[in-house]
Design an enzyme around this catalytic site. Structure first.
Site, mmCIF file in Angstrom:
data_model
loop_
_atom_site.group_PDB
_atom_site.id
_atom_site.type_symbol
_atom_site.label_atom_id
_atom_site.label_comp_id
_atom_site.label_asym_id
_atom_site.label_seq_id
_atom_site.Cartn_x
_atom_site.Cartn_y
_atom_site.Cartn_z
ATOM 1 N N CYS A 32 -6.167 14.480 56.399
ATOM 2 C CA CYS A 32 -6.695 15.088 55.171
ATOM 3 C C CYS A 32 -7.416 14.042 54.315
ATOM 4 O O CYS A 32 -6.786 13.175 53.721
ATOM 5 C CB CYS A 32 -5.527 15.719 54.411
ATOM 6 N N CYS A 35 -6.471 13.911 50.627
ATOM 7 C CA CYS A 35 -5.123 13.330 50.492
ATOM 8 C C CYS A 35 -5.212 11.810 50.435
ATOM 9 O O CYS A 35 -4.518 11.162 49.644
ATOM 10 C CB CYS A 35 -4.236 13.727 51.668
#
Length: 107
Positions: A32, A35
């Site tokens: 991600c 993230c």
């Protein structure tokens, strides 16, 4: 990881639900991009406000039970837990100033 701490399905209850202070749980995964962008910001918040709030990271790929229990459908998602309950949810990557504004009542 420095000031933030990794939690798992096995350690979640002790580290988050039974914590005496508020805990930010960062639901994330290796793949991600957003993230990874938010990780250093959370590291800074954990360093600066560690006496008032804990910041932990839960890898949703490695720990699916907790992610399912709290219906985490998109990452990054941050849940703020207080006394074992989710009291705030923040979705998506945000700059530090925006996160601090969202977290002001806890820090």
């Amino acid at each position: 990881m420095g000031a933030t701490k990794a939690v798992t399905d096995a350690t979640f209850e002790a580290e988050v639900l039974k914590s005496s202070k508020p805990v930010i749980v960062d639901y994330w995964a290796e793949w991600c991009g957003p993230c990874r962008m938010i990780a250093p910001v959370l590291e800074e918040i954990a360093s600066e406000y560690g006496e008032k709030i804990d910041v932990v990271k839960l890898n949703v790929d490695e720990n699916p039970a907790i992610a399912q229990r709290y219906q985490i459908l998109a990452i990054p998602t941050l849940n703020v837990f207080q006394n074992g309950e989710v009291v705030k949810q923040i979705k998506g990557a945000k700059p530090k100033a925006a996160l601090l504004k969202d977290l002001a009542e806890f820090i």
